[in-house]
Write an enzyme that holds these catalytic residues in place. Structure first.
Site, short mmCIF file in Angstrom:
data_model
loop_
_atom_site.label_atom_id
_atom_site.label_comp_id
_atom_site.label_asym_id
_atom_site.label_seq_id
_atom_site.Cartn_x
_atom_site.Cartn_y
_atom_site.Cartn_z
N HIS A 1 -8.16 3.47 3.98
CA HIS A 1 -8.26 4.24 5.22
C HIS A 1 -9.71 4.34 5.70
CE1 HIS A 1 -4.18 5.75 4.61
NE2 HIS A 1 -4.25 6.40 5.73
N ASP B 1 0.87 -1.18 0.00
CA ASP B 1 0.00 0.00 0.00
C ASP B 1 0.91 1.23 0.00
OD1 ASP B 1 -2.32 1.66 0.38
OD2 ASP B 1 -1.90 1.75 2.52
N SER B 2 0.34 2.38 -0.30
CA SER B 2 1.10 3.63 -0.24
C SER B 2 1.57 3.92 1.20
CB SER B 2 0.25 4.79 -0.73
OG SER B 2 -0.91 4.90 0.07
N CYS C 1 -4.11 -1.19 -2.08
CA CYS C 1 -4.24 0.26 -2.18
C CYS C 1 -5.12 0.51 -3.40
CB CYS C 1 -2.85 0.86 -2.40
SG CYS C 1 -2.83 2.61 -2.84
N ASN C 2 -6.18 1.25 -3.19
CA ASN C 2 -7.10 1.49 -4.29
C ASN C 2 -6.47 2.29 -5.42
OD1 ASN C 2 -10.17 0.73 -3.59
ND2 ASN C 2 -9.03 1.10 -1.74
N THR C 3 -5.69 3.31 -5.07
CA THR C 3 -5.09 4.15 -6.11
C THR C 3 -4.09 3.34 -6.93
OG1 THR C 3 -5.29 6.01 -4.56
CG2 THR C 3 -3.99 6.37 -6.54
N GLU D 1 -5.68 10.01 9.47
CA GLU D 1 -4.31 9.97 10.00
C GLU D 1 -4.14 10.90 11.20
OE1 GLU D 1 -1.17 9.76 7.16
OE2 GLU D 1 -2.02 7.83 6.59
N CYS E 1 -11.06 3.15 -0.48
CA CYS E 1 -9.75 3.56 0.03
C CYS E 1 -9.58 2.81 1.35
CB CYS E 1 -9.72 5.07 0.28
SG CYS E 1 -8.22 5.63 1.13
#
Lengths: 267, 267
Positions: free
Chosen positions: A187, A11-12, A74-76, A153, A185
């Site tokens: 998160h 993931d990012s 990670c969706n992106t 975050e 996403c």
């Protein structure tokens, strides 16, 4: 046929740990190497080529650790890089978009489907395509929510400011009377209580982690790659920035303690 | 003695363009090469070593373009990397922290000084040190404001959510009856109206861009590096991610049109 090699997950940053949580639950004998690209996080509003370059470097790293499959948690990165990774890698590559779309189509029946995600995920149209591939007539209402990741975050998931932000982002979703919303996403599962508050308790929130873990189980089984049923799993956590912040924040996403985090600078 | 070479300016993204704006105003004959590290933005909550590594790579790039001085137009990069850049580079290196601290001490008299910035800038203690070097008895009240950058990038500088976020972040600043507040992040000048609303119109907001440009002018003059007084300046904009988003958002920070942006992937 079994294979004791670990699954690579990336993931990012730390959000993909929500997928790891679900992999651990559904596949308790599988070992995992997780890479969080915390030195370059977020990917959400970066260009497709940049995200592809980063995803390739991480896939190289995971393959150097001997993984038998790669989960793009990670969706992106899934939206921008899944096709190139699938074309280039020898190991199977699983993304989060198709499993999320499948779960949404199953849940929505003939109703509209809402999708929320980063600016990059939404702009890519990846969910639109995946949903329409399964259900050509589906009505999809998508909205980028760039402030959700920083709010999570910061830990402000129950803050009045988060409520205002959510109210504005979700206005088109409410207006379309969506009853099935894809959390596009990793998160966003931490925002579930707030999203239920804004959208009402009746809305189904589709968290692709569960479905992605199920897809991973299917792929491993089909290819004879599942771990031996008596295997004791090992978990490795690696990130590209400092390990301390990853560890601290990561435990919230993983829902269990993280003992040790390796640093592997990339980029 | 004059020198027609450009000044190199860099930031994690587009915020440093507020410093470029001021350089153009104060030094209208100086050419500028600006590098925005949009592929790895933000630096605000990344570790010191990661930020140092990125800053070195960018300084190498700027030196490859023949710059005669480097302005670190990013508070986080100044906080973490200014000493190493100064030790390693042949050209003079100017940061944003010392100029901002100097302006704050001059404005505050014997009153307390507030400092807001990214988590990394505040944690580094760089402003505390710079202010106390000038005024050992100064009372400094510092607060990290991680959501301000995403709010500015979303364009929500006048949104009710921004007002709530600012109210919470600035509570300790208000409680200390601060009348001088350092905007320790190059994104924050775009929040000036909101900050005045929350803190009252009497608070001086110290935007280090102006003082940094003045410091740059002094350094160039001292070392015989100023451009010829009849020079026609050129401006080059380079970023590590896609040029289109840089251009679109950058114009708001620069306050003038940007014709062309080069892409130079780093990291």
């Amino acid at each position: 046929m079994t294979n004791p090699a670990p699954i690579g997950v990336f993931d990012s940053g730390i959000g993909g740990l929500t997928v790891v949580h679900e992999l651990m639950r559904q596949l308790p004998h599988e070992s995992i190497v997780y890479f969080g690209d915390t030195a370059r996080v977020p990917y959400g509003n970066k260009g497709p080529e940049t995200v592809q370059r980063y995803s390739r470097e991480i896939a190289d790293f995971l393959e150097s650790r001997g993984v038998k499959a790669i989960v793009v948690a990670c969706n992106t990165a899934t939206a921008h890089a899944l096709p190139v990774l699938r074309a280039e890698r020898r190991v199977p590559v699983i993304g989060v978009v198709e499993p999320g779309a499948r779960a949404a189509v199953a849940a929505a029946g003939s109703g509209p489907i809402g999708v929320i995600g980063t600016a990059g995920t939404i702009r890519s149209g990846a969910y639109d395509r995946a949903i329409h591939a399964l259900s050509p007539a589906a009505q999809v209402v998508a909205r980028g929510c760039p402030l959700f990741v920083p709010l999570v975050e910061e830990g402000w998931t129950d803050h009045a400011a988060a409520r205002l932000v959510a109210g504005e982002y979700l206005a088109p979703i409410r207006a379309a009377r969506v009853e099935t919303l894809v959390l596009g996403c990793t998160h966003y599962p931490l925002l579930k209580p707030l999203l239920h508050e804004v959208l009402g308790p009746g809305v189904s929130l589709i968290d692709s982690a569960e479905e992605t873990a199920a897809e991973t189980a299917r792929v491993l089984a089909e290819r004879g790659l599942a771990a031996p049923p008596d295997a004791t799993p090992t978990y490795q956590y690696v990130c590209s920035d400092e390990p301390s912040r990853f560890r601290e924040l990561g435990q919230r996403f993983l829902g269990r303690p993280i003992d040790r985090v390796e640093s592997h600078p990339l980029g």
